[in-house]
Design an enzyme around this catalytic site. Structure first.
Site, PDB file in Angstrom:
ATOM      1  N   SER A   1     -42.257  32.015   6.790  1.00 15.91           N
ATOM      2  CA  SER A   1     -43.641  32.166   6.509  1.00 15.91           C
ATOM      3  C   SER A   1     -43.686  32.873   5.176  1.00 15.91           C
ATOM      4  O   SER A   1     -42.830  33.503   4.849  1.00 15.91           O
ATOM      5  CB  SER A   1     -44.582  32.942   7.677  1.00 15.91           C
TER       6      SER A   1
ATOM      7  N   SER B   1     -43.952  27.554   9.465  1.00 10.47           N
ATOM      8  CA  SER B   1     -44.073  28.635   8.266  1.00 10.47           C
ATOM      9  C   SER B   1     -45.743  28.791   8.192  1.00 10.47           C
ATOM     10  O   SER B   1     -46.374  27.905   8.002  1.00 10.47           O
ATOM     11  CB  SER B   1     -43.462  27.977   7.035  1.00 10.47           C
TER      12      SER B   1
ATOM     13  N   ASP C   1     -47.879  29.969   6.040  1.00  8.65           N
ATOM     14  CA  ASP C   1     -48.137  30.240   4.427  1.00  8.65           C
ATOM     15  C   ASP C   1     -49.718  30.058   4.206  1.00  8.65           C
ATOM     16  O   ASP C   1     -50.400  29.393   4.136  1.00  8.65           O
ATOM     17  CB  ASP C   1     -47.542  28.655   3.695  1.00  8.65           C
TER      18      ASP C   1
END
Lengths: 380, 380, 380, 380
Positions: C250, C288, C290
């Site tokens: 991440s 991830s 983000d």
């Protein structure tokens, strides 16, 4: 009973019939035009009778425009937000309003399949007043909302043309707003009755700044059984054939205010229209494009197309509240909810029976039995 | 009047008092636990009396859990959506539910400042049942909603601890749901009266598949004057001191259904809770965190953490409608709206008067005068 | 080569190694603390070695705080926006930031499973500095972001406690920012190498107002093969074992600026971090989280908890542009993109090799071969 | 050099010049038409020369259509999502795609001010093939994207008419896709050079199911200095007059795949186009309408307008991953990013120099110096 139609025999508004929605005071006209500078124009398209000849008629349709201020809207944009409550709808212009938080044309409402033509006409209008568009400056983002008038109108014919938009704009007025079966409302239905255009307004913060919230709706949703008036489930109490028909319509709700809000605050306002809508019995049906547009006319938040300096001064509503009081936006929420509910009722109470394509008849709301029901419930 | 309390003297539910919201039939318990597999657990935290000693008490708070199915939720996730109606709230877990369209822990509701502790406790619980989390597989996304019980409770003390969550989970049941001043509802207020936990359910598509929609709310919003019961503006009609106090509360609404919907359809369902909420008089006040969570328990849309193959078979509701009928989602919308409205009323009707910090008293809704008003309006 | 480490032997930043990202000038520290008033604090949690004993250690984790201004953040909030680029993440506080467009606590970054504890600690901190919270005024919305340090750290142990947050806050500084394997970055990995904390800044509108954009990242994403440095696909060119491992990590990206923007403009800024992220080779992998947070420190857009009057004066960036020039926000976009890319590289270049749980080793980016590749491509 | 143009002297695609973006294999045509069933059609509108006479010409514009499958799209809709990366754009149809997760017309791309006319033409087309629309069933939602060709074209004239759309549809093909200055791309500019239509494709999961991702772009954004090709900052290295002109353009990106995804997964795909876009040097400029549309052609997720039963069986990508492997969506993300980047380059490499209104010249990308720069960087 004479009290139940106007002097000219026309249908009365909800409040004139004794129905009082909510608690806040209305503006002088109880209309969106109580917000200073806002003008409304209608153009009705009506021709032909009898069987539907797709593309030929009969036409029972039109266009309604909401003009946020009398100046050049491209050069002096208004902060705005569009809230999609249920997105089975074809409103155009959403992405740019979301991104930039402003509207730069009048808002037009029309029949679903006419959105392209009316958007194109709004562009023509913008080019005439602002010839630099698409030549020396950026392009213009027309905002057009819609509902389906398929039951009464030859939708496929897309009978709203450029001249109709121009006529609606040219005849727009900041005075009383014609309601019901007019302009974009000509062919619309609500709760199984004739629907269309309705409007209402509320005043807030009287003791201090005295802002107004005005709402105009294009009401075209709901089934008979769902209708609720001032909390009374009138639809279930009327002696009606109980057709279980799916809710196919939509509603466009336009909120104007002179309270100084930018896009985020206006989105909160727009979202509150759902609360007023819900109180009329709407379920936000699957096939209903329920979309709200809110804008602020406040000069203190106007957005110039070309700014004079790298920063712009703005005076914004103090949303978090003032000295321990609650947020002043709460009263704007209440005003929006009350005015939305009442605007929808006005569309119903004012709309007249219309015969359209294939002899389809959409009856006006029967005022007498409705008032009787409300009276029995202690609401009028 | 004996009819207005239960045999044990406890407060009756709205329907038992003759208030019937909407038209759809309820499930057998008229509770979220009518959705097969769903369990509800409460843990109440209550100690101390007298003046607030911040951090010390008195405590009038707790935690309530909604368990979507009896299996391992991390390994068998349920499709879900979270809709933020008004975001003055601290619900955690939103980003991942939005992105992946699923929930992988029980949903917990609690006091605002306890969200961190309860989220941490949900993680502890997930680690115990699923030791691979954070070691050989990904991490876990706890979902915790909240309302503020500041009027009665020492919020700063954050008196809900890990053991309370475990206890709520351990005692969770698929039977009748205790309502009112219990669990997360212990210290909550609604419409100026005592609020808290309420639930209701509706059955749809009886003739075909027979799905259920169940709603559980944590009701903690609204001012007295706003209260509307079954369309009747009770708040304005009660003889009450008219304190103009800002709406400061919030409402969490959890919708469970066994209808087979994925995240997009569930978001549509979640959004409809606002329609039920609006009918109780809510304005979606500025300071109110009004948040809805919807999930589907249908085995046909369950989402495995590790899939057996690169595609997964799913049987989804035919949202566009079947052979000319309207969309089957419309009935789910109606069920959601009706159950939300009734769940809120149940929270009010069931909650008992509570004395909290600084001797603050939050009175239970006065049932007699309310029923009298409803009777005069022809609603009971 | 001496030029490739600092005088004390420490790892150099990307720019000190000759890597110049983009074209805008940096601030004096090339760090988020170039934005006046912003302070950064770290607390590193490190103990134990050898095999993972879940809940016991070893610990390779920590917390990093970003403090937007030195005053009371609850009473003087900063405008802010959170943009979820990929939502497989557990950041808390999103709903309220979306609704109100402001942040009222320091932003904390930590290990995924510690979000609850760190959010709770932020509440404790807020209560100490602002005792009216939850007693006489509303509650507080902690903002905590996270990445997973599972490869090196005993995540299940959740070893970041309240005191660590307090220590990070107490030691926060507006000076140079320690980068790499420190604070929340202690156990993080990026592109298969050791990752963690990185920062960078850019100056814009030098000739007029001279605003700064600063970015701080917690970099914990990407596989080796994806790594791109200044446009060169270094990951594919390094002589590496080609493990095809899924991207599991991440990235949290925090953008500070003293340019006067409200939430909508800040959301646009936050969204631009994805452009910088993409240039480092990220695919925004499924697993991830983000997430970008942007805020403005400008005194001209500060949001008081209690306003002195019903409107508040604000001086906003003229987003539509000034006298025919493009929008001044474009330079802020460029600054954000460049600073994000460089901050990620700084995390990589500064992070040191770490041995964690189960003897897992995460190697620092091998500087020599990377610089050789860049030199061959003409980029240093 | 003969190798730098095709046999007929036409401009070569990026890959034919030795530029290889990313690592995944292309489909046989390296075009969106590698996705089975997808057809592309162009209609170019070109007349007049010399000074701009607003409304009269010269015309350098057109329309491009993307047809998701050869059947009746209204009756057999495709799952879809529209992601607005930067919303300074006028794409129509967004609300309904968001709400229902499907597209029911071909997608058309055109000149900004022509959106209304092209949307109207799409309606005409839908009415011809599906006469029940607006008569016995619901209305239709045309999806039209746009960029501004103001530099070369008389935009105000809105020279794209209904017949042009019909011609584009009639001539649409599933074969090789003409690129560059054709159809909607006729008057577009990118990075200060001639832009327009470009396409590319990637194959994923070859060893198992063998899905394809195809991208088609209408590239009309960026300034010369921003241009990056395969990581090399070509724009800064070309010996060019350094006009600091604001980025005024836009990009439409259409992603087709036969991987079985519904709207949520397709939104994730659409969002990844920003990563490919960023790698070409875009900053997502203020005035750039950067919008991506993704749809799935998979028969296993097709959405009928009228369903045969109350549930519909669907086979969906197992997004959470299969037996410990990462998510199969990661490869689709990579394919989207690579194909987007390459499609943009193809638009640049294929577009020819165009002279438009007022003698404005937009030069084709100078291939020789660009390839020399790339060669020096070791990229070809």
């Amino acid at each position: 009973m004479g009290v139940r139609t106007g002097e000219g025999g026309e249908r009365l508004r909800a409040r004139d019939l004794g129905i009082v929605i909510g608690e806040l005071p209305t503006g002088p006209r109880n209309a969106i035009t109580d917000v200073p500078g806002v003008r409304i124009g209608h153009s009705t398209v009506w021709f032909g009778d009898g069987p539907l000849r797709p593309g030929q008629g009969p036409a029972r349709t039109g266009v309604t425009v909401i003009v946020p201020h009398p100046g050049n809207l491209f050069r002096e944009k208004v902060p705005a937000a569009i809230e999609v409550i249920n997105g089975f709808g074809k409103t155009t212009g959403i992405a740019q309003v979301d991104e930039l938080g402003s509207i730069e044309t009048p808002i037009a409402l029309t029949s679903t399949l006419c959105v392209g033509r009316v958007a194109d006409a709004l562009i023509t209008h913008a080019l005439r007043t602002t010839p630099e568009i698409g030549v020396t400056t950026s392009t213009v983002n027309p905002v057009v909302g819609e509902c389906s008038d398929a039951f009464l109108n030859d939708m496929q014919g897309r009978h709203v043309h450029e001249d109709h938009l121009f006529q609606a704009l040219a005849s727009s007025s900041d005075g009383p707003v014609p309601e019901g079966s007019i302009g974009a409302g000509t062919g619309m239905s609500a709760f199984g009755f004739k629907g269309g255009i309705g409007t209402a307004s509320r005043r807030v913060s009287e003791e201090s700044v005295g802002w107004t919230v005005g709402v105009l709706v294009l009401a075209n949703f709901g089934s008979k059984r769902q209708l609720v008036i001032d909390g009374v489930p009138v639809g279930r109490m009327l002696d009606l054939e109980n057709i279980k028909e799916p809710e196919r319509g939509s509603i466009m709700m336009v909120v104007a205010t002179d309270a100084p809000l930018l896009d985020r605050g206006l989105r909160r306002i727009a979202r509150r229209t759902a609360f007023g809508l819900a109180r009329t019995g709407s379920m936000g049906g699957h096939g209903s494009g329920d979309i709200a547009i809110a804008f602020s006319t406040s000069a203190s938040v106007r957005i110039p197309h070309v700014a004079p300096a790298i920063t712009t001064n703005v005076a914004l509503l103090s949303e978090n509240g003032v000295r321990g009081d609650g947020s002043p936006i709460d009263e704007l929420f209440q005003a929006t909810i009350e005015a939305t509910e009442e605007a929808i009722l006005n569309a119903l109470f004012r709309a007249t029976t219309i015969i359209g394509r294939d002899g389809h008849v959409r009856y006006a709301l029967p005022v007498e039995p409705v008032l009787d029901i409300l009276a029995r419930a202690g609401r009028v």
